[in-house]
Design an enzyme around this catalytic site. Sequence first.
Site, short mmCIF file in Angstrom:
data_model
loop_
_atom_site.label_atom_id
_atom_site.label_comp_id
_atom_site.label_asym_id
_atom_site.label_seq_id
_atom_site.Cartn_x
_atom_site.Cartn_y
_atom_site.Cartn_z
N SER A 16 0.85 -1.19 0.00
CA SER A 16 0.00 0.00 0.00
C SER A 16 0.89 1.24 0.00
CB SER A 16 -0.91 -0.02 1.22
OG SER A 16 -0.10 0.00 2.38
N ILE A 22 -3.43 9.32 -6.41
CA ILE A 22 -2.85 10.40 -7.22
C ILE A 22 -2.63 9.92 -8.65
CG2 ILE A 22 -0.76 11.81 -7.50
CD1 ILE A 22 -0.80 11.90 -4.34
N ASP A 74 -9.04 10.49 -0.87
CA ASP A 74 -8.72 10.39 -2.30
C ASP A 74 -9.72 11.18 -3.15
OD1 ASP A 74 -6.42 8.97 -2.25
OD2 ASP A 74 -7.34 7.02 -2.61
N ASP A 151 -5.31 -8.83 -0.79
CA ASP A 151 -6.02 -8.56 0.47
C ASP A 151 -7.34 -9.34 0.46
OD1 ASP A 151 -4.11 -6.66 1.00
OD2 ASP A 151 -5.41 -4.92 0.68
N LYS A 191 11.20 -8.74 -9.72
CA LYS A 191 10.55 -10.00 -9.30
C LYS A 191 9.26 -9.79 -8.52
CE LYS A 191 12.91 -13.53 -9.48
NZ LYS A 191 13.32 -14.28 -10.66
N CYS A 382 -14.02 26.31 10.79
CA CYS A 382 -14.96 25.53 11.58
C CYS A 382 -14.66 25.68 13.08
CB CYS A 382 -14.96 24.08 11.12
SG CYS A 382 -16.49 23.25 11.52
N HIS A 507 -15.84 24.58 5.67
CA HIS A 507 -14.49 24.08 5.34
C HIS A 507 -14.19 24.46 3.88
CE1 HIS A 507 -13.62 21.68 8.91
NE2 HIS A 507 -14.91 21.40 8.93
N GLU A 509 -11.57 24.80 2.40
CA GLU A 509 -10.44 24.04 1.84
C GLU A 509 -10.93 22.86 0.99
OE1 GLU A 509 -11.31 24.17 5.00
OE2 GLU A 509 -11.03 22.27 6.05
N1 GLN Z 1 -16.36 20.28 16.91
C1 GLN Z 1 -16.96 21.38 16.26
C2 GLN Z 1 -18.41 21.12 15.91
O1 GLN Z 1 -18.84 19.99 15.88
C3 GLN Z 1 -16.19 21.76 15.02
C4 GLN Z 1 -16.23 20.72 13.94
C5 GLN Z 1 -15.19 20.93 12.88
O2 GLN Z 1 -14.26 21.69 13.06
N2 GLN Z 1 -15.33 20.26 11.75
O3 GLN Z 1 -19.14 22.04 15.62
#
Ligand code: GLN
Length: 534
Positions: A16, A22, A74, A151, A191, A382, A507, A509
């Site tokens: 693995s 990627i 992924d 596996d 091999k 968050c 989030h 990101e």
């Molecule tokens: N623990 C916090 C909540 O549940 C923040 C969660 C997070 O940062 N994804 O609201």
Amino acid sequence: MAQRTKYIVVMGSIMSGLGKGILSSSIARLLRKRGYRVLPIKFDGYLNVDCGTMNPFRHGEVFVLDDGSEVDMDFGTYERFLNQSVTGRSSITGGKLFKRVIEKERRGEFLGRDVQIVPHLTDEIKAWVRGVADEEKADIVLIEVGGTVGDLENGYFLEAMRQLGHELGQDLLFIQLTFVPSLGKGELKTKPTQHANRLIQSMGIRPEIIICRGDEPLTKDAKEKISLYCSVAIENVFDDPMVPTVYQLPEMLEKQNLYEVVANRLQLRKESVEQSEWDKLVGRIAKPSGPELKVAMVGKYTSVGDAYVSIKEALVHAGAACNCRVGADMVDSAEIEEKGVRALEKYDAIIVPGGFGKRGTEGKIRAIQYCREKGVPFLGLCLGMQMMVAEYARNVCGLKGANSTEFDKGTEHPVVDILPEQMSIIEKGATMRLGAYPCLLREKTKAHELYGQAEISERHRHRYEVNPSYVQRLGDGGLVISGVSPKNNIVEMCEWKDGFGIGTQAHPELKSRLEAPAPLFVGLVKAALKEKKG
Ligand code: GLN
């Protein structure tokens, strides 16, 4: 007439950690570049239904899709490489499969038969894969088989792929990813690959392309051996080299004619494509012209580098957009709690990422206070935003001991509290506020300026929110509430009036792509560059 859907199945062999995700994403990108609609599918053998209940410090980041599915990280790579959002139907897990089959059995849908791995589970897999391909009108389905051939966990899935290959004939292509170790100075050992290939063939599957990872570039001699022993043309043996940035891998594979070989085999278009925005940005990642920035991610310490992978990638994207390199370090918030903020002094910007659990939260609050007081650019994601609010409440609004009820049930000032709809929930799987939610941004805020529009959508994963009964007091104290959710007024974003400090309940990101970097990350990097230049 529309072409029939083509299928590519990527399997990992020997061990693995070879970067199957990627590699698969890079192949997907080469196909997408030619205008094909590519549908990535990943199979994971574990019996968890989804990744939501997995610890990111063991398994890597839990990635969240628009539809709220909690999936393997992924999928982040797929979305970043394809610049396209996928749905939870692309994620097939052992847990989901067994759950479906057992539920069918309970409903009596198998008409009294004994329910077996073959054909019932394998039929379920094939129907799933073909069903999503139809639904998504995919030109090409790229299936990554998680785990390693041999596996126990993925054996039934490979059997389903063998059957699918039999049904589809020339429309399905198997690719084997392998590892070619070296004893130093070009002495490559093929091999293990030969044995692994035999193992795959013993399952009735014949890989037609073999892609080799290794510490050294693949020699002609090694290629010849692999070709001879594994019954593939020498042109079908490829090197999967170490690259300074993963975003270079599609180009590396392209240079070896991987697309041509796949296109010949699956009868795809072959016209050449122009240099794109992606190529320009990859060039900037490899050789940025601007200065190097250092960003600290202040969170729970982890030795699993993948726990915050989307944040790191979002910084890479923002760096490419601003033509500078952004290095990200993990700084343990528990350590800041013990030793103070000295460790942060060398950083140009600070991110407090999402998280769960009390450990280190006081250190996060200290780090945020340091940023606010010293004018260090700050981004709270968050939990990072929730802690930003607690810091502001305590140190600016004078609300002593303000905290989230997640960490202090008896706090006098519960500035962050559980979402009302979360109160009665007991089950842990897929029960948070998950997926894409809209947010309305207030004009003349930094957030509005960065997004360049009033209504945005970002992905979420949380149970707590800024307590609505404190919003007025926080606002009166000078915290700018820059974004709220239109339906229920949840505070989605807030910012400091001075300097660069933004917190988001989402989030961002997760949606950052090289070709569409997350605005808040770009804002952070720009602010840090400005501070650096003075
Ligand atoms: N623990 C916090 C909540 O549940 C923040 C969660 C997070 O940062 N994804 O609201």
